[in-house]
Design an enzyme around this catalytic site. Structure first.
Site, PDB file in Angstrom:
ATOM      1  N   GLY A   9       0.791  -1.239   0.000  1.00 13.88           N
ATOM      2  CA  GLY A   9       0.000   0.000   0.000  1.00 13.88           C
ATOM      3  C   GLY A   9       0.817   1.280   0.000  1.00 13.88           C
ATOM      4  O   GLY A   9       0.275   2.375  -0.142  1.00 13.88           O
ATOM      5  N   VAL A  10       2.145   1.170   0.147  1.00  7.11           N
ATOM      6  CA  VAL A  10       3.004   2.365   0.155  1.00  7.11           C
ATOM      7  C   VAL A  10       3.086   2.952  -1.263  1.00  7.11           C
ATOM      8  O   VAL A  10       3.254   2.207  -2.236  1.00  7.11           O
ATOM      9  CB  VAL A  10       4.416   2.007   0.683  1.00  7.11           C
ATOM     10  CG1 VAL A  10       5.408   3.132   0.433  1.00  7.11           C
ATOM     11  CG2 VAL A  10       4.357   1.656   2.172  1.00  7.11           C
ATOM     12  N   MET A  12       4.973   4.989  -4.139  1.00 11.32           N
ATOM     13  CA  MET A  12       6.374   5.250  -4.513  1.00 11.32           C
ATOM     14  C   MET A  12       6.406   6.045  -5.812  1.00 11.32           C
ATOM     15  O   MET A  12       5.726   5.666  -6.779  1.00 11.32           O
ATOM     16  CB  MET A  12       7.087   3.910  -4.689  1.00 11.32           C
ATOM     17  CG  MET A  12       8.536   4.039  -5.134  1.00 11.32           C
ATOM     18  SD  MET A  12       9.382   2.434  -5.077  1.00 11.32           S
ATOM     19  CE  MET A  12      11.038   2.959  -5.539  1.00 11.32           C
ATOM     20  N   PRO A  13       7.188   7.140  -5.862  1.00 10.40           N
ATOM     21  CA  PRO A  13       7.281   7.881  -7.132  1.00 10.40           C
ATOM     22  C   PRO A  13       7.770   6.969  -8.258  1.00 10.40           C
ATOM     23  O   PRO A  13       8.621   6.106  -8.038  1.00 10.40           O
ATOM     24  CB  PRO A  13       8.313   8.973  -6.827  1.00 10.40           C
ATOM     25  CG  PRO A  13       8.314   9.116  -5.340  1.00 10.40           C
ATOM     26  CD  PRO A  13       8.014   7.737  -4.804  1.00 10.40           C
ATOM     27  N   LEU A  15       9.423   7.966 -10.773  1.00 10.44           N
ATOM     28  CA  LEU A  15      10.700   8.474 -11.283  1.00 10.44           C
ATOM     29  C   LEU A  15      11.486   9.099 -10.133  1.00 10.44           C
ATOM     30  O   LEU A  15      10.925   9.853  -9.336  1.00 10.44           O
ATOM     31  CB  LEU A  15      10.437   9.533 -12.361  1.00 10.44           C
ATOM     32  CG  LEU A  15      11.649  10.058 -13.109  1.00 10.44           C
ATOM     33  CD1 LEU A  15      12.214   9.010 -14.056  1.00 10.44           C
ATOM     34  CD2 LEU A  15      11.274  11.294 -13.912  1.00 10.44           C
ATOM     35  N   GLY A  18      19.151   8.624  -9.068  1.00 13.77           N
ATOM     36  CA  GLY A  18      20.151   7.650  -8.607  1.00 13.77           C
ATOM     37  C   GLY A  18      21.507   8.306  -8.438  1.00 13.77           C
ATOM     38  O   GLY A  18      21.870   9.211  -9.196  1.00 13.77           O
ATOM     39  N   TYR A  48      27.796   2.571  -2.274  1.00 15.70           N
ATOM     40  CA  TYR A  48      28.156   3.743  -3.090  1.00 15.70           C
ATOM     41  C   TYR A  48      29.060   4.713  -2.325  1.00 15.70           C
ATOM     42  O   TYR A  48      29.647   5.613  -2.923  1.00 15.70           O
ATOM     43  CB  TYR A  48      26.915   4.508  -3.574  1.00 15.70           C
ATOM     44  CG  TYR A  48      25.955   3.717  -4.442  1.00 15.70           C
ATOM     45  CD1 TYR A  48      26.282   2.455  -4.942  1.00 15.70           C
ATOM     46  CD2 TYR A  48      24.715   4.242  -4.767  1.00 15.70           C
ATOM     47  CE1 TYR A  48      25.384   1.737  -5.722  1.00 15.70           C
ATOM     48  CE2 TYR A  48      23.813   3.532  -5.560  1.00 15.70           C
ATOM     49  CZ  TYR A  48      24.156   2.276  -6.024  1.00 15.70           C
ATOM     50  OH  TYR A  48      23.258   1.577  -6.789  1.00 15.70           O
ATOM     51  N   HIS A 107      21.087  -5.720  -1.874  1.00 14.94           N
ATOM     52  CA  HIS A 107      21.746  -5.244  -3.091  1.00 14.94           C
ATOM     53  C   HIS A 107      22.094  -6.373  -4.063  1.00 14.94           C
ATOM     54  O   HIS A 107      22.086  -6.183  -5.279  1.00 14.94           O
ATOM     55  CB  HIS A 107      23.023  -4.479  -2.698  1.00 14.94           C
ATOM     56  CG  HIS A 107      23.487  -3.472  -3.694  1.00 14.94           C
ATOM     57  ND1 HIS A 107      24.132  -2.311  -3.344  1.00 14.94           N
ATOM     58  CD2 HIS A 107      23.419  -3.444  -5.037  1.00 14.94           C
ATOM     59  CE1 HIS A 107      24.442  -1.632  -4.430  1.00 14.94           C
ATOM     60  NE2 HIS A 107      24.020  -2.298  -5.481  1.00 14.94           N
TER      61      HIS A 107
HETATM   62  P1  NAP Z   1      22.213   5.595 -16.106  1.00 13.45           P
HETATM   63  O1  NAP Z   1      21.194   6.381 -15.349  1.00 13.45           O
HETATM   64  O2  NAP Z   1      21.787   4.571 -17.095  1.00 13.45           O
HETATM   65  O3  NAP Z   1      23.187   6.561 -16.906  1.00 13.45           O
HETATM   66  C1  NAP Z   1      23.870   7.602 -16.311  1.00 13.45           C
HETATM   67  C2  NAP Z   1      24.736   8.269 -17.389  1.00 13.45           C
HETATM   68  O4  NAP Z   1      23.901   8.955 -18.331  1.00 13.45           O
HETATM   69  C3  NAP Z   1      25.690   9.268 -16.827  1.00 13.45           C
HETATM   70  O5  NAP Z   1      26.896   9.144 -17.554  1.00 13.45           O
HETATM   71  C4  NAP Z   1      25.023  10.609 -17.137  1.00 13.45           C
HETATM   72  O6  NAP Z   1      26.025  11.609 -17.323  1.00 13.45           O
HETATM   73  C5  NAP Z   1      24.304  10.322 -18.423  1.00 13.45           C
HETATM   74  N1  NAP Z   1      23.083  11.117 -18.598  1.00 13.45           N
HETATM   75  C6  NAP Z   1      22.101  11.332 -17.681  1.00 13.45           C
HETATM   76  N2  NAP Z   1      21.098  12.062 -18.200  1.00 13.45           N
HETATM   77  C7  NAP Z   1      21.443  12.331 -19.483  1.00 13.45           C
HETATM   78  C8  NAP Z   1      20.814  13.055 -20.527  1.00 13.45           C
HETATM   79  N3  NAP Z   1      19.617  13.635 -20.344  1.00 13.45           N
HETATM   80  N4  NAP Z   1      21.467  13.156 -21.715  1.00 13.45           N
HETATM   81  C9  NAP Z   1      22.676  12.555 -21.907  1.00 13.45           C
HETATM   82  N5  NAP Z   1      23.322  11.858 -20.940  1.00 13.45           N
HETATM   83  C10 NAP Z   1      22.707  11.738 -19.733  1.00 13.45           C
HETATM   84  O7  NAP Z   1      23.258   4.872 -15.096  1.00 13.45           O
HETATM   85  P2  NAP Z   1      23.330   4.382 -13.588  1.00 13.45           P
HETATM   86  O8  NAP Z   1      23.729   5.531 -12.739  1.00 13.45           O
HETATM   87  O9  NAP Z   1      24.189   3.188 -13.603  1.00 13.45           O
HETATM   88  O10 NAP Z   1      21.865   3.914 -13.193  1.00 13.45           O
HETATM   89  C11 NAP Z   1      20.918   4.746 -12.547  1.00 13.45           C
HETATM   90  C12 NAP Z   1      20.824   4.437 -11.054  1.00 13.45           C
HETATM   91  O11 NAP Z   1      20.474   3.059 -10.849  1.00 13.45           O
HETATM   92  C13 NAP Z   1      22.141   4.559 -10.288  1.00 13.45           C
HETATM   93  O12 NAP Z   1      22.534   5.890 -10.057  1.00 13.45           O
HETATM   94  C14 NAP Z   1      21.826   3.777  -9.031  1.00 13.45           C
HETATM   95  O13 NAP Z   1      21.049   4.552  -8.131  1.00 13.45           O
HETATM   96  C15 NAP Z   1      21.037   2.612  -9.607  1.00 13.45           C
HETATM   97  N6  NAP Z   1      21.888   1.415  -9.872  1.00 13.45           N
HETATM   98  C16 NAP Z   1      21.666   0.289  -9.133  1.00 13.45           C
HETATM   99  C17 NAP Z   1      22.406  -0.861  -9.361  1.00 13.45           C
HETATM  100  C18 NAP Z   1      22.129  -2.085  -8.540  1.00 13.45           C
HETATM  101  O14 NAP Z   1      22.929  -3.039  -8.565  1.00 13.45           O
HETATM  102  N7  NAP Z   1      21.036  -2.127  -7.811  1.00 13.45           N
HETATM  103  C19 NAP Z   1      23.407  -0.883 -10.345  1.00 13.45           C
HETATM  104  C20 NAP Z   1      23.635   0.275 -11.080  1.00 13.45           C
HETATM  105  C21 NAP Z   1      22.860   1.413 -10.851  1.00 13.45           C
HETATM  106  P3  NAP Z   1      26.097  12.936 -16.402  1.00 13.45           P
HETATM  107  O15 NAP Z   1      26.049  12.517 -14.964  1.00 13.45           O
HETATM  108  O16 NAP Z   1      27.403  13.556 -16.811  1.00 13.45           O
HETATM  109  O17 NAP Z   1      24.917  13.776 -16.802  1.00 13.45           O
END
Ligand code: NAP
Length: 283
Positions: A9-10, A12-13, A15, A18, A48, A107
């Site tokens: 029931g929570v 969550m946005p 979007l 990260g 992180y 994780h």
């Molecule tokens: P992502 O969101 O797929 O991509 C980030 C990259 O895209 C960065 O290099 C960023 O550059 C660039 N970017 C962002 N917006 C843009 C735009 N509008 N136009 C052009 N380039 C753009 O990568 P991610 O950080 O790996 O994934 C998102 C989040 O998922 C993470 O931050 C984390 O919270 C989570 N995550 C979780 C796991 C897990 O194992 N659970 C693994 C990986 C990630 P700039 O920063 O220079 O703009």
């Protein structure tokens, strides 16, 4: 902002923001900029190394706690996992400067998964976190966790982007009450995502950027997205995706880009498993 309702029931946005790979010294500014741009869902992790900086940005924002949705993640814990999970949770909470989380994720599907999950169930029942979930669980591991425990994960955060779409798995998860959350929604730019001809063509048709097309495609499928950017102009671009819709035909064209495989790593690869499972955080 649009919201999705989790299995308990929570709300969550759909979007959020990260912070993976944002250096700790840059994270406070980035999160402050993201909050100013309107993001209310923040996604960090003990692994992180930037939870304290996220916490400072939350504190200085002055935004009411109930208006924020904060996620962090438990790293693989040594046995006894139940004690260590509780300690890791307290450490994360202290670093974030919060008295509860909105979502706590396991994780990786490694280590004493059951001990970790039982501790997370207890934290959820005690109100330490409003919801609990997992990340990087493939279907076999997810179903095993669901059938052998009391609380079904609210969320499974997995690699999901135009080149690895997870449509069949999303159906399976939703049938079990688990919401899908995308990590690496832009595939971190791999495979030339930001200049891909199919995505660029749809961008032209909608007068939107490729990034906006990808985020609209994810959220229109009901996938929770958490794009990362350190640039305020991109943060603004990435959150502005609810004012247009992709047609069925455009969604179908994006569906053709699926390769059905990871662009990062395979959680079934023994070398990946031992590399991830050997890493330990000092909590
Ligand atoms: P992502 O969101 O797929 O991509 C980030 C990259 O895209 C960065 O290099 C960023 O550059 C660039 N970017 C962002 N917006 C843009 C735009 N509008 N136009 C052009 N380039 C753009 O990568 P991610 O950080 O790996 O994934 C998102 C989040 O998922 C993470 O931050 C984390 O919270 C989570 N995550 C979780 C796991 C897990 O194992 N659970 C693994 C990986 C990630 P700039 O920063 O220079 O703009």
């Amino acid at each position: 902002m649009q919201f999705t309702t989790l299995n308990n029931g929570v709300a969550m946005p759909l979007l959020g923001f990260g912070v993976y790979q944002i250096p700790a010294e840059d994270t406070e500014r980035a999160v402050s900029d993201a909050l100013a741009a309107g993001y209310r869902l923040l996604d960090t992790a003990a692994a992180y190394g930037n939870e304290e900086a996220v916490g400072r940005a939350i504190k200085s924002s002055g935004i009411a706690r109930e208006d924020l949705f904060v996620t962090t993640k438990l790293w693989v814990q040594d046995a006894p996992a139940e004690d260590n999970t509780r300690r890791a949770f307290e450490t994360s909470l202290n670093k974030l400067g919060l008295d509860h989380l909105d979502l706590y994720l396991m994780h990786q599907p490694f280590g004493d998964v059951y001990g970790q999950w039982r501790a997370m169930e207890a934290l959820n029942r005690e109100g330490g976190t409003r919801a609990i979930g997992v990340a990087n669980f493939y279907p076999d591991r997810l179903i095993d966790l669901i059938v052998n425990n009391e609380i079904t994960p609210a969320v499974n955060q997995i690699e999901t982007h135009p080149f690895f779409q997870r449509a069949g798995y999303q159906d399976l998860m939703h049938a079990h009450g688990v919401r899908i959350q995308s990590w690496g929604g832009f595939a971190e730019g791999r495979n030339g995502l930001f200049t891909h001809p199919v995505l660029a063509e749809i961008g032209e048709e909608c007068d939107r950027s490729v990034a906006q097309i990808v985020l609209r495609w994810l959220t229109q499928r009901g996938v929770i997205a958490i794009p990362k950017s350190v640039r305020p102009e991109r943060m603004a671009e990435n959150i502005d995706v609810f004012g247009f819709e992709l047609t069925d035909e455009q969604m179908a064209r994006i569906a053709t880009l699926d390769t059905g495989g990871s662009l990062f790593f395979d959680h079934h690869d023994p070398e990946v498993v031992s590399w991830l499972a050997k890493r330990r955080l000092d909590v």
